[in-house]
Design an enzyme around this catalytic site. Structure first.
Site, PDB file in Angstrom:
ATOM      1  N   ASP A 133      46.474  40.213  39.127  1.00  0.00           N
ATOM      2  CA  ASP A 133      45.273  40.245  39.932  1.00  0.00           C
ATOM      3  C   ASP A 133      44.879  41.718  40.117  1.00  0.00           C
ATOM      4  O   ASP A 133      45.607  42.632  39.749  1.00  0.00           O
ATOM      5  CB  ASP A 133      45.521  39.526  41.281  1.00  0.00           C
ATOM      6  CG  ASP A 133      44.223  39.101  41.944  1.00  0.00           C
ATOM      7  OD1 ASP A 133      44.258  38.213  42.790  1.00  0.00           O
ATOM      8  OD2 ASP A 133      43.166  39.671  41.588  1.00  0.00           O
TER       9      ASP A 133
HETATM   10  C1  GLC Z   1      40.169  39.490  43.223  1.00  0.00           C
HETATM   11  C2  GLC Z   1      40.743  38.112  43.439  1.00  0.00           C
HETATM   12  C3  GLC Z   1      40.838  37.286  42.181  1.00  0.00           C
HETATM   13  C4  GLC Z   1      39.711  37.677  41.229  1.00  0.00           C
HETATM   14  C5  GLC Z   1      39.969  39.110  40.792  1.00  0.00           C
HETATM   15  C6  GLC Z   1      38.865  39.617  39.861  1.00  0.00           C
HETATM   16  O1  GLC Z   1      40.847  40.406  44.028  1.00  0.00           O
HETATM   17  O2  GLC Z   1      42.004  38.015  44.094  1.00  0.00           O
HETATM   18  O3  GLC Z   1      40.769  35.906  42.569  1.00  0.00           O
HETATM   19  O4  GLC Z   1      39.708  36.823  40.101  1.00  0.00           O
HETATM   20  O5  GLC Z   1      40.118  40.000  41.896  1.00  0.00           O
HETATM   21  O6  GLC Z   1      37.657  39.674  40.576  1.00  0.00           O
END
Ligand code: GLC
Length: 724
Positions: free
Chosen positions: A284
């Protein structure tokens, strides 16, 4: 329209000095052959480059050009709604680098791309996996128009704590239903070949246990015992992997002391060795670098080694993996680990067709059909929580629409609305005006959504309410009080809305409360004093039409809660699939532990009765099967659809006590007034088992109980036995 990409020549394949393509350039060859040929040609820096992902901005084709042309980047996320920019970036990778390895572009298409539909928690209440598949296919199609190859969805985290804002993005508290929806979402996004131009690679997230954040505080610590991890939090991911998801996203949280983005047990032992997952895992946003924040890695270089070794193949935004060449030189990591991550990523890029068609192909979008589907989804997601005296469907044209959501548009889009545009949202007032011909509407906001109210404004709303036959009271929480990093201490109505509610109820008019929120709310007084309550979640651009379809009876409500509603935040957690305790009679001094509304609850415009649960046999042998049935009757005056739910309890389980109830099946049954029908489920003996702490599916003989009921708090459990 979302902009038509300039047509591009078929690709970049050039012929080498012998007048033939290099093997990896030849679409006629098997993917594994192409991967092996390409990997062998790649330098160490080019291999590491594939493991890094950067945020795309509208100047990326300039500021990130050098990274791309030097082969030091494998992916962008946050694709701008401009296929030409995306193609310019792709051209840098494909035509101006040594090997022409294409980028893969990721985006958060969570509940619609341009045609925003209900938030996933709302849509999950439809219990309709076909609808989920249709909607995710629609979202995939829309997103490919601007060059999205890969969506960071579905979010399949089990959530049991409504304080946690990301409960909005998931499919509720049950692993069985959550698994069915996860698989349906994967099928919708990917189709049976995600290489097609109108499909995207799915990404199961956030692996794993993210929803168990202590205190409902996002990103917080999770402590999950192995039986619960195996039987509650992992199953939706397993279902998504079995449905063929191309990728997973590793979560922010620490799991039993080890960050999920550095957790070898979940990322390698479970995901790879037990489940045989063949795709790749992306961390993430900066979750690799955050291994340092967790107090797990000493520095970014170590974080990169730990995360990659555990099984995070691609790093989102933080740049720990840039240190990998030095880590190889210092013998902190073997280059074979990097090579395996590169293979996993290349496989997905080949399967997505990026080597053979790297540029965005034009895809037609039928906006009107998409809006109609979104409208259908709204009505299928609205849960009727109360309907005293059949005040619904609306039987009058003299209607007051009161409350901060009466005319609201933007807040109805929900927490991940992508390119959904507030101006496209149909407000509740607009929807009712279109649905109730010659309707006499009186509209007043009454109070803001969260700011304090003015007595004058509330008085004005009361005045309008008094002039109507019925009041539709539109209340709720803003879109971004749910979603990421939006957790709440309280679960009541924000601002002065409860005050407005009390004043409107005091007029004595029948009040139909429509709730717009991204989470279950603790609304005992609203439930008690309203004549009717409809939970509409954050429904997206067709909000007003879909809700009006239900309020007017054009579409009878069929939705059922997928997450328990607490009476108060003090009860949390209050999920249905809890374990027995040593003293089940114990309860709070100042209240009950029973949920305000249970999992599976929902009303419609008729009534149903269930007969006793019957078994085809009292004892079942290993390898055998048992049929569990009941008689369902429509005892009302209108046709209706009931979601009959099968719950099971394993009375004694040596590998870990089992929940008091587990959903094991459901059937949506439509009956005419007065019609009865037998509803039956067949369970095989091997379906009575559970996952052992070491990941084996174990069926233990002994006594079981089951019932077929309208929700998790109803129905008499009846016993049967499984013989050794
Ligand atoms: C965010 C979220 C995740 C998302 C990623 C890209 O922090 O936790 O769900 O897909 O970053 O935006």
């Amino acid at each position: 329209t979302l902009g038509k990409p300039e047509m591009h020549h078929r690709g970049w394949i050039d012929l080498n000095k012998n007048g033939v393509k290099d093997a990896y350039e030849d679409p006629a060859l098997p993917t594994e052959t192409r991967v092996a040929d390409l990997l062998a040609r790649m330098s160490r820096e080019e291999r590491v480059g594939q493991l890094l992902q950067k945020l795309m901005t509208d100047t990326s084709d300039k500021k990130d050009a050098a990274l791309v042309t030097s082969g030091q980047l494998g992916s962008f996320l946050g694709v701008a709604p401009d296929a030409n920019l995306r193609n310019r970036l792709q051209r840098l990778a494909v035509e101006e680098t040594r090997l022409g390895i294409p980028l893969i572009f990721g985006f958060d298409t969570i509940h619609g791309f341009r045609t925003t539909y209900p938030i996933p928690l709302g849509l999950s209440c439809s219990w309709d996996t076909t609808l989920v598949e249709r909607l995710t296919a629609m979202a995939a199609r829309e997103s490919t128009v601007v060059g999205v190859d890969w969506t960071f969805a579905p979010m399949v985290d089990i959530a049991r704590d409504p304080r946690w804002g990301r409960i909005a993005e998931g499919n509720g508290e049950d692993p069985y239903l959550g698994g069915l929806i996860a698989a349906a979402s994967v099928r919708g996004f990917q189709g049976n070949d995600y290489g097609r131009p109108d499909r995207v690679v799915a990404c199961l997230k956030h692996y794993v246990g993210y929803g168990a954040a202590e205190g409902g505080r996002d990103y917080n610590t999770t402590e999950i015992g192995l039986p619960t991890l195996r039987n509650i939090y992992l199953p939706p991911f397993r279902a998504g992997v079995e449905a063929g998801a191309g990728t997973l996203m590793a979560a922010f949280n620490s799991l039993n002391g080890v960050p999920a983005s550095g957790n070898r047990f979940t990322l390698d032992q479970v995901l790879r060795r037990e489940w045989g997952f063949g795709g790749f895992v992306v961390g993430d946003w900066e979750s690799v670098g955050e291994l340092v924040h967790h107090g797990y890695a000493a520095d970014k270089a170590e974080a990169g080694v730990l995360s990659l070794t555990a099984g995070v193949d691609m790093e989102m935004v933080s740049e720990c993996y840039r240190e990998l060449p030095a880590m190889i030189d210092q013998k902190k990591i073997d280059s074979a680990v990097i090579d395996e991550a590169v293979r996993r990523i290349l496989r997905v890029k080949f399967k997505k067709g990026l080597f053979d068609q790297p540029y965005t192909a034009p895809v037609e979008v039928d906006v009107a059909a998409h809006r109609a589907l979104a409208r259908e989804a709204v009505a299928a997601s609205c849960v009727l929580l109360k309907n005293e005296g059949a005040v619904l469907p609306l039987g009058t044209r003299s209607i007051a629409i009161i409350g901060p959501f009466a005319e609201e548009q933007a807040e109805l889009l929900g927490c991940w609305h992508a390119l959904g545009n507030a101006k496209d949202v149909v407000s509740l007032h607009a929807g009712l005006k279109a649905a109730v011909k010659k309707g006499k509407f009186r509209v007043a906001r009454g109070c803001p959504i969260i700011e304090p109210a003015s007595a004058k404004e509330i008085d004005a709303a009361v005045k309008q309410a008094k002039k109507a036959d019925v009041v539709i009271l539109a209340l709720g929480e803003p879109a971004l009080w749910a979603g990421e990093n939006n957790h709440r201490l309280d679960l009541g109505l924000p601002g002065a809305q409860q005050q407005l509610f009390d004043r409107i109820v005091a007029t004595g008019k029948p009040v139909v409360t429509v709730l717009f929120a991204g989470r279950p709310l603790a609304i005992p007084a609203v439930l008690e004093k309203s004549a009717a309550v409809l939970m509409a979640w954050h429904p997206g651009i067709e909000a007003g039409h879909g809700v009006a379809d239900v309020l007017t009876g054009k579409v009878a409500p069929t939705a059922r809660l997928t997450t328990s509603f607490p009476r108060s935040v003090g009860q949390v957690p209050v999920h249905y699939n809890h374990l027995h305790t040593s003293r089940p009679f114990s309860d709070y001094k100042d209240g009950t532990r029973e949920a305000l509304l249970p999992f599976g609850f929902g009303l419609t415009y008729t009534t149903f009765t269930y007969g006793p649960t019957r078994f085809s046999r009292d004892t079942l042998a290993m390898g055998g099967a048992i049929t569990i049935s009941t008689t369902l009757t429509n005892t009302g005056k209108a046709a209706g659809t009931e979601t009959a739910q099968l719950y099971l309890h394993d009375v004694a389980c040596l590998q870990g006590a089992r929940p008091v109830r587990e959903l094991k099946g459901f059937q949506r049954v439509t009956l005419a007034p007065g019609e009865s029908r037998e509803v039956s489920f067949t369970l095989r003996a091997d379906e009575l088992g559970s996952w052992s702490p070491d990941g084996k599916w174990v069926v233990e003989p002994g006594r079981f109980e089951a019932t077929i009921a309208p929700n998790a708090a109803s129905g008499e459990m009846a016993a049967f036995a499984l013989q050794p």
